[in-house]
Design a protein around this motif. Structure first.
Motif, PDB file in Angstrom:
ATOM      1  N   TYR A   1       0.822  -1.218   0.000  1.00  0.00           N
ATOM      2  CA  TYR A   1       0.000   0.000   0.000  1.00  0.00           C
ATOM      3  C   TYR A   1       0.852   1.263   0.000  1.00  0.00           C
ATOM      4  O   TYR A   1       0.615   2.182  -0.794  1.00  0.00           O
ATOM      5  N   GLU A   2       1.840   1.325   0.897  1.00  0.00           N
ATOM      6  CA  GLU A   2       2.659   2.542   0.989  1.00  0.00           C
ATOM      7  C   GLU A   2       3.388   2.814  -0.333  1.00  0.00           C
ATOM      8  O   GLU A   2       3.500   3.961  -0.767  1.00  0.00           O
TER       9      GLU A   2
ATOM     10  N   ILE B   1      -9.261   0.973   2.804  1.00  0.00           N
ATOM     11  CA  ILE B   1     -10.460   1.167   3.623  1.00  0.00           C
ATOM     12  C   ILE B   1     -10.186   0.524   4.978  1.00  0.00           C
ATOM     13  O   ILE B   1     -10.401  -0.666   5.170  1.00  0.00           O
ATOM     14  N   ASN B   2      -9.646   1.350   5.912  1.00  0.00           N
ATOM     15  CA  ASN B   2      -9.244   0.804   7.220  1.00  0.00           C
ATOM     16  C   ASN B   2     -10.254   1.177   8.297  1.00  0.00           C
ATOM     17  O   ASN B   2     -11.309   1.726   8.007  1.00  0.00           O
ATOM     18  N   GLN B   3      -9.896   0.889   9.555  1.00  0.00           N
ATOM     19  CA  GLN B   3     -10.837   1.102  10.655  1.00  0.00           C
ATOM     20  C   GLN B   3     -10.532   2.344  11.479  1.00  0.00           C
ATOM     21  O   GLN B   3     -11.047   2.493  12.589  1.00  0.00           O
ATOM     22  N   SER B   4      -9.710   3.246  10.932  1.00  0.00           N
ATOM     23  CA  SER B   4      -9.438   4.481  11.671  1.00  0.00           C
ATOM     24  C   SER B   4     -10.705   5.333  11.686  1.00  0.00           C
ATOM     25  O   SER B   4     -11.558   5.210  10.801  1.00  0.00           O
ATOM     26  N   PRO B   5     -10.879   6.203  12.696  1.00  0.00           N
ATOM     27  CA  PRO B   5     -12.108   7.001  12.797  1.00  0.00           C
ATOM     28  C   PRO B   5     -12.326   7.884  11.571  1.00  0.00           C
ATOM     29  O   PRO B   5     -11.361   8.325  10.933  1.00  0.00           O
ATOM     30  N   ILE B   6     -13.591   8.155  11.239  1.00  0.00           N
ATOM     31  CA  ILE B   6     -13.891   9.039  10.101  1.00  0.00           C
ATOM     32  C   ILE B   6     -13.797  10.498  10.522  1.00  0.00           C
ATOM     33  O   ILE B   6     -13.945  11.395   9.701  1.00  0.00           O
TER      34      ILE B   6
ATOM     35  N   TYR C   1      -8.730  -2.166  -4.111  1.00  0.00           N
ATOM     36  CA  TYR C   1      -9.239  -1.856  -2.777  1.00  0.00           C
ATOM     37  C   TYR C   1      -8.543  -2.751  -1.758  1.00  0.00           C
ATOM     38  O   TYR C   1      -8.492  -3.966  -1.931  1.00  0.00           O
ATOM     39  N   LEU C   2      -8.013  -2.139  -0.699  1.00  0.00           N
ATOM     40  CA  LEU C   2      -7.372  -2.902   0.380  1.00  0.00           C
ATOM     41  C   LEU C   2      -8.232  -2.775   1.639  1.00  0.00           C
ATOM     42  O   LEU C   2      -8.591  -1.661   2.039  1.00  0.00           O
ATOM     43  N   LEU C   3      -8.581  -3.893   2.253  1.00  0.00           N
ATOM     44  CA  LEU C   3      -9.371  -3.880   3.486  1.00  0.00           C
ATOM     45  C   LEU C   3      -8.667  -4.722   4.545  1.00  0.00           C
ATOM     46  O   LEU C   3      -8.245  -5.842   4.260  1.00  0.00           O
TER      47      LEU C   3
ATOM     48  N   VAL D   1      -8.093  -8.441   0.740  1.00  0.00           N
ATOM     49  CA  VAL D   1      -8.586  -8.407   2.115  1.00  0.00           C
ATOM     50  C   VAL D   1      -7.635  -9.166   3.034  1.00  0.00           C
ATOM     51  O   VAL D   1      -7.255 -10.300   2.738  1.00  0.00           O
ATOM     52  N   ILE D   2      -7.226  -8.528   4.152  1.00  0.00           N
ATOM     53  CA  ILE D   2      -6.523  -9.251   5.225  1.00  0.00           C
ATOM     54  C   ILE D   2      -7.605  -9.779   6.157  1.00  0.00           C
ATOM     55  O   ILE D   2      -8.398  -9.003   6.684  1.00  0.00           O
ATOM     56  N   GLU D   3      -7.681 -11.085   6.347  1.00  0.00           N
ATOM     57  CA  GLU D   3      -8.818 -11.633   7.081  1.00  0.00           C
ATOM     58  C   GLU D   3      -8.515 -12.988   7.703  1.00  0.00           C
ATOM     59  O   GLU D   3      -7.709 -13.762   7.180  1.00  0.00           O
TER      60      GLU D   3
END
Length: 900
Positions: A651-652, A683-688, A849-851, A882-884
């Protein structure tokens, strides 16, 4: 003792007047769809009331230092114990916090090294063992009988000067012989020394032959030698050579004295132990040449140095003069410069260079001879001298953390690093994984005395290491910064710490501890929860994991759906009771009546992006082909390198390539196949958003469309209202009494701050004139109070708004209000808001898209909806990576990359 925690008529958030009897001293799982009210019951009602009652039992003085909770909206709760919450939002953001300090293992290690550590000289590395007079005498007497030796007292060791006073005092004290620079001399003779050379002067205190009965004489000689030599004695054994002994913690060879060991000497948060250069951080922030000039295929004239923006006559003249001096052109690509030329360009040179500078104001040209300090120092000086926060913020993009050269990133001063236990220093020990440290302690051999001292310390360390291993964190190193831990990892560390405390009669409330955990490690986590229960505690877990639900003593299923369609208890009891409920989605998925099907047909990759030689963190120089045009899942046990490969490397690098911004990516040799995609979206889980002013409506951009719509109503046009009138962030349309917040904070000193609805707008956030404007009978405040489902019906004739609302509902957030503060959204909800925003955009068909674990916080039914959305993205020609760990996601993927 009560057997149940009884909840009567809970109405917190969306809970619909529910009453429950929760068995105590059991493992209780609360499950249900995302947004159904699980957290409202577990955290906002049960835990909040337990915490509130505990704080109320304290004195008013103590209460002013504790953040108190409001009384939850519930009639009555009986049978509560003191409550401990282990959630995912408590990760330390302090760069000084490490896994070792958070778990307190490092505190025990500091004590271990202070009590049984072996000190070494920082110069020669020789072990320093302070000895008493008796021990020195015993050492000398251990030589074979008949051994001849001299006992010497070194009064001067390697110092310049004539040392006249010292030599006179030796003769005055009655000593007969003295050895000067290895030569035996009479103490009474005149000895002249060169004041500019270093000298060693030793008094000959005694000459002895080892035999029985001389212990008394030898003890007197040793005592006198140590007294005259400042605690150091030299033994000249005939035929063997010199040997130095000391009663101090000092190196007799190098003359270096060491302080007495204490635990604080091993703390990088204390000036007594921290490296003086980096203050115990282990790194320095410096301008990174790779961020200043990321594209080395460009020349200086083509803008290779992105840190230099705008015209600057003096700087341009300086670079031109440097190029002429070093023999290259400003049109030469940086990749064609020699290593020496690049080094001077970035780090400067003391060699003078000739420059010709023409003033743009006067046109006057003058020649200067100066030195070039280097691009790195120029930018660092600009950063330090700038008073503009904006300029400094922009320049921070060029900074990266580099290990401290003094301590090598180990954080401690050299004297502390020279102390070993079992042949290893504390920094090298904490750099091992939890599993390796456990093995090291198993093989540790200590002397009988040290074994007695260290026994209790090692017992405590082993116990804590075992708890970390039990929750699946044996891959972590103790020196890993707490800021780099995922939410699930931080939560499991705190869980391990709680087990170590050994408390009983406590109510533990946990928020999805299985997050980020591979299925292989799941059983270990469940066993840990059961052990916490068996200690005599009540364990309430908000969880969706099938294995955890099946292991629970009691299950509470909240639903049936999310938001206003949830908030009811749809099933309660054992697993069989839940399976028998027709209203319970959980029961239907657990019984197999509902399931996520395996796709009938798998897609084949159209192309690949290949990362070669990835070796960041624990990656072992691997080549990876990432498929395009398919749903690809990267899986593997916790700590196997998934995030390093996908987030920190792929990603970086892609962001740097496509967005032309400065990024630091993990080490790899090359990347291929970039021509097959045109953008990358993470699309990560950091706050919007970080403030309550941010909400789903503002983040998705739908609020701008709604404001525009309101500004076009006849009434708004007649009053001349523009879209800005309907914003609560700027003056004009918002309520000025509460500045558009809708609530006013009242500070209550030793009671919790109270938030009361604004009396002027009654929580509507806008002033009366703005609220007068209606669209289809609803004001702008009414619209913000709508759920996405309600807004979808309300705006069904406005295609742009309708599309965004459809996407929010598709990702399972139809229950969410448009104006819900961003700070109240969970990580999974924030991630799905971002996903809906991307879905609403027109796809190019060439997007990657990366999740990262998008199933976090999702029920089986929510996962099914999410997979439908991801499949639609791929059907549009895009690529989804997707990392899952979720097995339902893995089984539906077209392509799997398994790390291990």
């Amino acid at each position: 003792m009560q057997k149940y925690i009884t909840v009567k008529n809970a109405r917190q958030n969306n809970l619909k007047n529910i009453s429950l009897k929760i068995p105590r001293d059991k493992l209780v799982v609360i499950t249900g769809l995302s947004g159904s009210g699980k957290s409202s019951l577990a955290f906002d009602t049960i835990y909040a009331e337990g915490q509130r009652r505990y704080v109320e039992s304290l004195s008013s003085y103590a209460r002013q230092f504790l953040g108190q909770r409001d009384k939850p909206d519930v009639d009555e709760i009986d049978g509560l114990s003191p409550a401990v919450s282990i959630d995912q939002k408590s990760t330390s953001r302090n760069p000084r916090s490490t896994v070792g300090t958070v778990t307190e293992i490092y505190d025990y290690l500091r004590l271990l090294y202070a009590r049984v550590g072996k000190q070494h000289c920082v110069k020669c590395g020789k072990e320093i063992v302070p000895q008493t007079v008796q021990q020195i005498v015993d050492t000398i007497m251990s030589y074979p009988e008949g051994t001849k030796m001299q006992v010497l007292s070194p009064v001067i060791l390697g110092k310049k000067g004539t040392h006249e006073k010292v030599l006179k005092s030796i003769a005055k004290d009655g000593f007969v012989r003295v050895r000067v620079d290895g030569e035996m001399r009479e103490a009474t003779e005149t000895i002249e020394l060169d004041r500019y050379k270093t000298h060693t002067i030793e008094i000959v205190v005694d000459r002895i032959v080892i035999k029985p009965g001389i212990e008394r004489r030898l003890t007197d000689s040793v005592e006198l030698s140590l007294k005259k030599g400042g605690g150091i004695l030299a033994l000249d054994v005939i035929g063997e050579g010199m040997r130095l002994m000391s009663e101090n913690a000092a190196c007799p060879d190098c003359g270096i004295s060491l302080e007495k060991l204490s635990p604080r000497a091993f703390s990088f948060n204390s000036p007594f132990g921290a490296c003086p250069d980096c203050d115990g951080l282990g790194f320095h922030r410096h301008v990174d040449p790779y961020l200043v000039a990321p594209d080395r295929s460009k020349s200086i004239n083509q803008g290779a140095i992105v840190g230099f923006t705008g015209a600057n006559g003096w700087r341009d003249s300086l670079l031109k003069g440097l190029a002429e001096t070093l023999g290259f052109s400003l049109n030469t690509p940086l990749c064609d410069l020699t290593e020496k030329q690049l080094n001077i360009l970035f780090n400067g040179t003391e060699e003078p260079i000739r420059i010709v500078y023409t003033s743009k104001y006067t046109g006057y040209t003058k020649e200067y001879i100066t030195h070039f300090e280097g691009i790195v120092k120029m930018l660092e000086r600009k950063y330090n001298e700038s008073t503009s926060d904006h300029v400094r913020a922009e320049m921070e993009e060029f900074f990266s953390d580099t290990p401290c050269k003094t301590c090598g990133g180990k954080r401690l001063k050299k004297e502390s690093l020279a102390v070993t236990v079992g042949g290893i220093n504390i920094a090298d020990l904490t750099a091992m994984s939890v599993e390796k440290i456990g093995e090291w302690f198993d093989n540790l051999k200590l002397s009988e005395r040290d074994e007695i001292i260290a026994r209790m310390i090692i017992k405590e360390i082993r116990a804590r290491l075992k708890f970390l291993k039990d929750v699946g964190l044996d891959y972590l190193t103790l020196d890993r910064s707490a800021t780099t831990l995922a939410g699930g990892e931080a939560q499991r560390i705190r869980l391990a710490t709680q087990i170590g405390s050994g408390l009983t009669g406590v109510l533990y409330v946990l928020d999805e501890p299985s997050i980020g955990l591979h299925q292989r490690d799941n059983r270990r986590l469940i066993d840990t929860l059961l052990r916490l229960r068996d200690l005599g505690n009540t364990v309430i877990v908000v969880e969706h994991d099938e294995e955890t639900i099946a292991s629970a003593d009691h299950i509470i299923d909240i639903g049936p759906d999310a938001g206003e369609h949830g908030g009811e208890v749809v099933a309660e009891g054992t697993l069989e009771d839940v399976k028998a409920s027709k209203r319970s989605y959980t029961g239907q998925y657990m019984s197999g009546k509902l399931r996520i099907d395996v796709p009938e047909k798998r897609r084949t990759p159209k192309n690949f992006i290949t990362v070669r030689g990835a070796c960041g963190n624990n990656l072992k120089n691997i080549d990876v082909d990432f498929p395009l045009g398919v749903l690809c899942c990267v899986t593997g046990v916790s700590g196997s390198g998934k995030s390093t490969l996908v987030q920190e490397t792929l990603y970086e690098r892609l962001v740097a390539e496509f967005n032309k911004v400065n990024r630091v990516w993990s080490n790899h040799k090359s990347i291929e196949g970039l021509e097959h995609i045109d953008k990358v979206i993470d699309i990560n889980q950091s706050p919007i958003g970080r403030t309550p002013r941010s909400n789903p409506a503002t983040y998705t951009g739908v609020f701008g469309l709604i404001r525009e719509l309101f500004s076009k109503t006849p009434e708004a046009k007649a009053r001349g209202y523009m879209p800005g009138r309907f914003s609560f962030n700027v003056k004009g349309g918002r309520c000025e009494a509460c500045k558009g917040d809708g609530v006013i904070k009242i500070e209550m000193q030793f009671l919790p701050d109270v938030y009361v609805p604004c009396e002027a707008c009654h929580g509507a956030r806008f002033n009366r004139e703005t609220l007068d404007i209606k669209y289809k009978g609803k004001s702008i405040a009414d619209v913000l109070n709508m759920t996405a489902e309600e807004a979808l019906k309300f705006f069904e004739n406005i295609p742009k708004i309708k599309r965004r609302m459809e996407m929010i509902c598709q990702v399972g957030l139809g229950y969410m209000k448009l104006g819900q503060p961003a700070t109240t959204l969970s990580g999974g909800e924030a991630q799905r808001v971002k996903l809906s925003t991307e879905l609403a955009k027109r796809a190019t068909g060439k997007t990657l898209y990366l999740l990262d674990e998008p199933t976090t916080g999702l029920h089986f039914h929510d996962v099914k909806k999410l997979l439908e959305v991801l499949q639609k993205l791929v059907d549009a020609g895009n690529s989804v990576l997707v990392i899952e760990h979720n097995l339902d996601v893995i089984k539906t993927a077209d392509y799997i990359i398994d790390m291990g």
